[in-house]
Design a protein around this motif. Structure first.
Motif, PDB file in Angstrom:
ATOM      1  N   ALA A  14       0.837  -1.207   0.000  1.00  0.00           N
ATOM      2  CA  ALA A  14       0.000   0.000   0.000  1.00  0.00           C
ATOM      3  C   ALA A  14       0.868   1.252   0.000  1.00  0.00           C
ATOM      4  CB  ALA A  14      -0.933  -0.005   1.213  1.00  0.00           C
ATOM      5  N   GLY A  15       1.913   1.230   0.817  1.00  0.00           N
ATOM      6  CA  GLY A  15       2.813   2.380   0.841  1.00  0.00           C
ATOM      7  C   GLY A  15       3.568   2.539  -0.454  1.00  0.00           C
ATOM      8  N   ASN A  16       3.984   1.423  -1.014  1.00  0.00           N
ATOM      9  CA  ASN A  16       4.708   1.461  -2.275  1.00  0.00           C
ATOM     10  C   ASN A  16       3.831   2.032  -3.391  1.00  0.00           C
ATOM     11  OD1 ASN A  16       7.204   0.870  -3.553  1.00  0.00           O
ATOM     12  ND2 ASN A  16       6.279  -0.893  -4.552  1.00  0.00           N
ATOM     13  N   MET A  17       2.534   1.691  -3.364  1.00  0.00           N
ATOM     14  CA  MET A  17       1.606   2.197  -4.374  1.00  0.00           C
ATOM     15  C   MET A  17       1.523   3.719  -4.333  1.00  0.00           C
ATOM     16  SD  MET A  17      -2.473   1.485  -4.892  1.00  0.00           S
ATOM     17  CE  MET A  17      -2.912   2.536  -3.505  1.00  0.00           C
ATOM     18  N   VAL A  18       1.406   4.291  -3.136  1.00  0.00           N
ATOM     19  CA  VAL A  18       1.309   5.747  -3.017  1.00  0.00           C
ATOM     20  C   VAL A  18       2.617   6.410  -3.430  1.00  0.00           C
ATOM     21  CG1 VAL A  18       0.980   7.661  -1.410  1.00  0.00           C
ATOM     22  CG2 VAL A  18      -0.461   5.640  -1.239  1.00  0.00           C
ATOM     23  N   GLU A  19       3.734   5.810  -3.024  1.00  0.00           N
ATOM     24  CA  GLU A  19       5.044   6.350  -3.422  1.00  0.00           C
ATOM     25  C   GLU A  19       5.132   6.460  -4.949  1.00  0.00           C
ATOM     26  OE1 GLU A  19       8.131   7.071  -2.097  1.00  0.00           O
ATOM     27  OE2 GLU A  19       7.819   6.759   0.039  1.00  0.00           O
ATOM     28  N   SER A 148       6.682 -10.147  -6.023  1.00  0.00           N
ATOM     29  CA  SER A 148       6.083  -9.625  -7.256  1.00  0.00           C
ATOM     30  C   SER A 148       5.122  -8.478  -6.968  1.00  0.00           C
ATOM     31  CB  SER A 148       5.340 -10.736  -8.007  1.00  0.00           C
ATOM     32  OG  SER A 148       4.158 -11.119  -7.335  1.00  0.00           O
ATOM     33  N   PHE A 149       4.638  -8.411  -5.727  1.00  0.00           N
ATOM     34  CA  PHE A 149       3.731  -7.320  -5.363  1.00  0.00           C
ATOM     35  C   PHE A 149       4.451  -5.972  -5.317  1.00  0.00           C
ATOM     36  CE2 PHE A 149       1.222 -10.939  -4.235  1.00  0.00           C
ATOM     37  CZ  PHE A 149      -0.077 -10.540  -4.514  1.00  0.00           C
ATOM     38  N   GLN A 150       5.782  -6.008  -5.378  1.00  0.00           N
ATOM     39  CA  GLN A 150       6.548  -4.766  -5.545  1.00  0.00           C
ATOM     40  C   GLN A 150       6.091  -4.044  -6.804  1.00  0.00           C
ATOM     41  OE1 GLN A 150       9.435  -3.726  -3.759  1.00  0.00           O
ATOM     42  NE2 GLN A 150      10.313  -2.232  -5.123  1.00  0.00           N
ATOM     43  N   TYR A 151       6.044  -4.772  -7.919  1.00  0.00           N
ATOM     44  CA  TYR A 151       5.635  -4.144  -9.176  1.00  0.00           C
ATOM     45  C   TYR A 151       4.125  -4.118  -9.344  1.00  0.00           C
ATOM     46  CZ  TYR A 151      10.109  -3.036 -11.264  1.00  0.00           C
ATOM     47  OH  TYR A 151      11.323  -2.453 -11.526  1.00  0.00           O
ATOM     48  N   VAL A 152       3.395  -4.976  -8.627  1.00  0.00           N
ATOM     49  CA  VAL A 152       1.929  -4.838  -8.610  1.00  0.00           C
ATOM     50  C   VAL A 152       1.572  -3.485  -8.012  1.00  0.00           C
ATOM     51  CG1 VAL A 152      -0.217  -5.688  -7.596  1.00  0.00           C
ATOM     52  CG2 VAL A 152       1.459  -7.315  -8.488  1.00  0.00           C
ATOM     53  N   SER A 153       2.195  -3.167  -6.876  1.00  0.00           N
ATOM     54  CA  SER A 153       1.888  -1.904  -6.205  1.00  0.00           C
ATOM     55  C   SER A 153       2.443  -0.712  -6.975  1.00  0.00           C
ATOM     56  CB  SER A 153       2.424  -1.912  -4.766  1.00  0.00           C
ATOM     57  OG  SER A 153       3.814  -2.185  -4.742  1.00  0.00           O
ATOM     58  N   MET A 154       3.650  -0.857  -7.551  1.00  0.00           N
ATOM     59  CA  MET A 154       4.192   0.216  -8.377  1.00  0.00           C
ATOM     60  C   MET A 154       3.261   0.510  -9.548  1.00  0.00           C
ATOM     61  SD  MET A 154       8.251  -0.765  -8.531  1.00  0.00           S
ATOM     62  CE  MET A 154       8.538   0.335  -9.927  1.00  0.00           C
ATOM     63  N   THR A 155       2.824  -0.562 -10.219  1.00  0.00           N
ATOM     64  CA  THR A 155       1.945  -0.392 -11.375  1.00  0.00           C
ATOM     65  C   THR A 155       0.572   0.103 -10.946  1.00  0.00           C
ATOM     66  OG1 THR A 155       3.127  -2.206 -12.465  1.00  0.00           O
ATOM     67  CG2 THR A 155       1.026  -1.540 -13.419  1.00  0.00           C
ATOM     68  N   ARG A 200       2.212   2.733   8.218  1.00  0.00           N
ATOM     69  CA  ARG A 200       3.560   2.209   8.370  1.00  0.00           C
ATOM     70  C   ARG A 200       4.099   2.352   9.791  1.00  0.00           C
ATOM     71  NH1 ARG A 200       6.848   3.379   2.665  1.00  0.00           N
ATOM     72  NH2 ARG A 200       5.922   1.584   1.605  1.00  0.00           N
ATOM     73  N   ARG A 201       3.569   3.272  10.538  1.00  0.00           N
ATOM     74  CA  ARG A 201       4.011   3.418  11.923  1.00  0.00           C
ATOM     75  C   ARG A 201       3.636   2.200  12.753  1.00  0.00           C
ATOM     76  NH1 ARG A 201       2.900   8.937  14.922  1.00  0.00           N
ATOM     77  NH2 ARG A 201       4.264   7.828  16.365  1.00  0.00           N
ATOM     78  N   SER A 202       2.592   1.462  12.319  1.00  0.00           N
ATOM     79  CA  SER A 202       2.141   0.297  13.082  1.00  0.00           C
ATOM     80  C   SER A 202       2.499  -1.030  12.405  1.00  0.00           C
ATOM     81  CB  SER A 202       0.618   0.360  13.277  1.00  0.00           C
ATOM     82  OG  SER A 202      -0.046   0.358  12.024  1.00  0.00           O
ATOM     83  N   MET A 203       3.324  -0.975  11.341  1.00  0.00           N
ATOM     84  CA  MET A 203       3.664  -2.205  10.628  1.00  0.00           C
ATOM     85  C   MET A 203       4.646  -3.041  11.432  1.00  0.00           C
ATOM     86  SD  MET A 203       6.137  -0.618   7.628  1.00  0.00           S
ATOM     87  CE  MET A 203       6.019  -2.058   6.602  1.00  0.00           C
ATOM     88  N   LEU A 204       4.707  -4.340  11.139  1.00  0.00           N
ATOM     89  CA  LEU A 204       5.565  -5.275  11.837  1.00  0.00           C
ATOM     90  C   LEU A 204       6.916  -5.385  11.135  1.00  0.00           C
ATOM     91  CD1 LEU A 204       2.944  -8.102  12.431  1.00  0.00           C
ATOM     92  CD2 LEU A 204       3.680  -6.372  14.087  1.00  0.00           C
TER      93      LEU A 204
END
Length: 440
Positions: A14-19, A148-155, A200-204
């Motif tokens: 989710a964060g990667n998508m916004v970035e 692979s969700f790296q590029y799913v979120s980027m895209t 992200r402040r509450s992520m593990l």
């Protein structure tokens, strides 16, 4: 894959998508704001100016990769990911309020430049932090699928940006979009970044990082990275062809269809939007395939396809006369690129031990993007302005050919145990057998 793994993947993605929404809307809306920050004249020259500033953001990525990669290795993946989204939010706000050339002369372009520098810092760390996080947080047998969700979120970030562009194109006049409408996506991006900061402040933290006991004083330093210089150079070489092809068929495609093929901006945007949706859906399928057959077969398939198909695909795209033929060719190109994008995050993360993994991915990847990915659009427009547009097609094919040599000679990485990779041991192409420990 357990619920905890999915939660980590979701928050990281989710964060990667916004970035990447913030990063890409600059490129997708450039045709609307190019004239706002520079004197009126040749539209291609204005696009070259905005593309030049776009490229400057890439040249800050090595700095961001070094600084934020160090944070990720010394303070944790969570700390790095939280910092990256803070920087991205600030840059989006700056672009949203930047004054035009008519109001402040080149002052507006200066604000735009500062914003892109901040974005470069942010994305330079974001890629490595999220790639490392997604790879470490996944089931070892499904690292290809998870990463692979790296590029799913980027895209997805780019899809949302293009979707917003389509909505604005259909609800606002062309004059309004050129006047003030282009600011809207940057306002949306700033708000989205604020939401992700909270998440992200509450992520593990990943278990691989939390359980690592190699707390050396050199952790996350350039000196430690130099012990893995072969792997670092390998990251640069294997990224070269992939990043040029990716930015050609995603970031640059909309402008190419509009500026070179002669399609309307609305049609060009719709082609990119549709193609990217299919592209995003392909990533997990290809990532899962790599968990079964290995990373190298997919990388080699991409490089062979890109080397031999780029020139005919780009040549045909230049002469398309409608939505469907343009979409078909774009999809063909993106299917080929999927062999790289779906697994490159985990391949790079698998090359380094935990204490240097974030910096090891960040810095060499950012250098490769600064040299090749960030300049792809500018090089394309340079060839076009010089009346040699087809030269760019051969440039993309040549970059893929270089990476092909690397893919053929590198070792397989899919069975490595990330927690047991030792300092001083490598998986790069070259002499001898790999001394990395594989998963038992």
């Amino acid at each position: 894959m357990g619920r905890q793994h999915w939660k980590k993947i979701w928050v990281g993605s989710a964060g990667n998508m916004v970035e990447w929404f913030d990063w890409f809307v600059y490129a997708s809306f450039a045709t609307y704001f190019a004239g706002a920050f520079f004197p009126s004249g040749n539209p291609t020259a204005q696009l070259m100016n905005t593309a030049g500033i776009f490229a400057v953001g890439f040249f800050m990525r090595p700095v961001g990769g070094w600084l934020l990669g160090r944070v990720g290795d010394r303070k944790g993946r969570k700390a790095a990911l939280t910092l990256t989204v803070t920087l991205m939010s600030a840059s989006a706000v700056l672009i949203a309020v930047a004054p035009t050339y008519g109001v402040a002369g080149y002052g507006g372009a200066l604000v735009l430049l500062v914003a892109r520098l901040l974005q470069g810092l942010s994305v330079g760390g974001e890629y490595a932090a999220s790639a490392t996080y997604l790879t470490e947080a996944s089931d070892p047998a499904r690292r290809g699928f998870a990463s692979s969700f790296q590029y799913v979120s980027m895209t997805a970030g780019q899809i949302v940006g293009l979707g917003l562009q389509i909505i604005l194109q259909r609800t606002m006049s062309d004059d309004a979009l050129h006047s003030y409408g282009w600011r809207i996506p940057f306002i949306v991006g700033a708000l989205g970044a604020a939401v992700v900061f909270y998440l992200r402040r509450s992520m593990l933290e990943t278990e691989v990082y939390a359980e690592d006991t190699s707390h050396s004083a050199e952790r996350g330093t350039l000196r430690a990275l130099w012990q893995h210089k072969r792997e670092a150079f390998l990251v640069i070489a294997l990224t070269m062809g992939g990043t040029v092809a990716y930015y050609t068929y995603t970031t640059y495609l909309t402008k190419y269809l509009s500026n070179s093929a002669g399609l309307s901006k609305q049609t060009a945007t719709l082609v990119s939007f549709t193609a990217l949706i299919v592209f995003a859906c392909l990533q997990p399928l290809a990532g899962a395939l790599s968990d079964r057959i290995g990373r190298r077969p997919l990388l080699i398939t991409f490089a062979v396809g890109s080397t031999f198909l780029t020139v005919p695909i780009m040549t045909l795209l230049q002469h398309v006369d409608g939505y469907w033929p343009a979409l078909g060719l774009a999809l063909l190109a993106l299917v080929v690129v999927t062999g790289y994008t779906s697994i490159n995050a985990c391949v790079k993360a698998e090359l380094f031990p935990t204490g240097i993994r974030a910096l090891g991915v960040a810095l060499p990847y950012a250098i490769a993007n600064a040299l090749f990915g960030g300049t792809a659009e500018y090089v394309a427009l340079w060839f076009k302005k010089g009346g040699m547009e087809s030269g760019f097609y051969w440039y993309v094919a040549a970059c893929a050919a270089v990476s092909l040599i690397v893919y053929v000679s590198m070792r397989e990485t899919k069975d490595l145990d990330l927690a047991r990779v030792k300092a001083g041991e490598g998986t790069g192409a070259g002499d001898g057998e790999s001394s990395l420990t594989t998963a038992s």
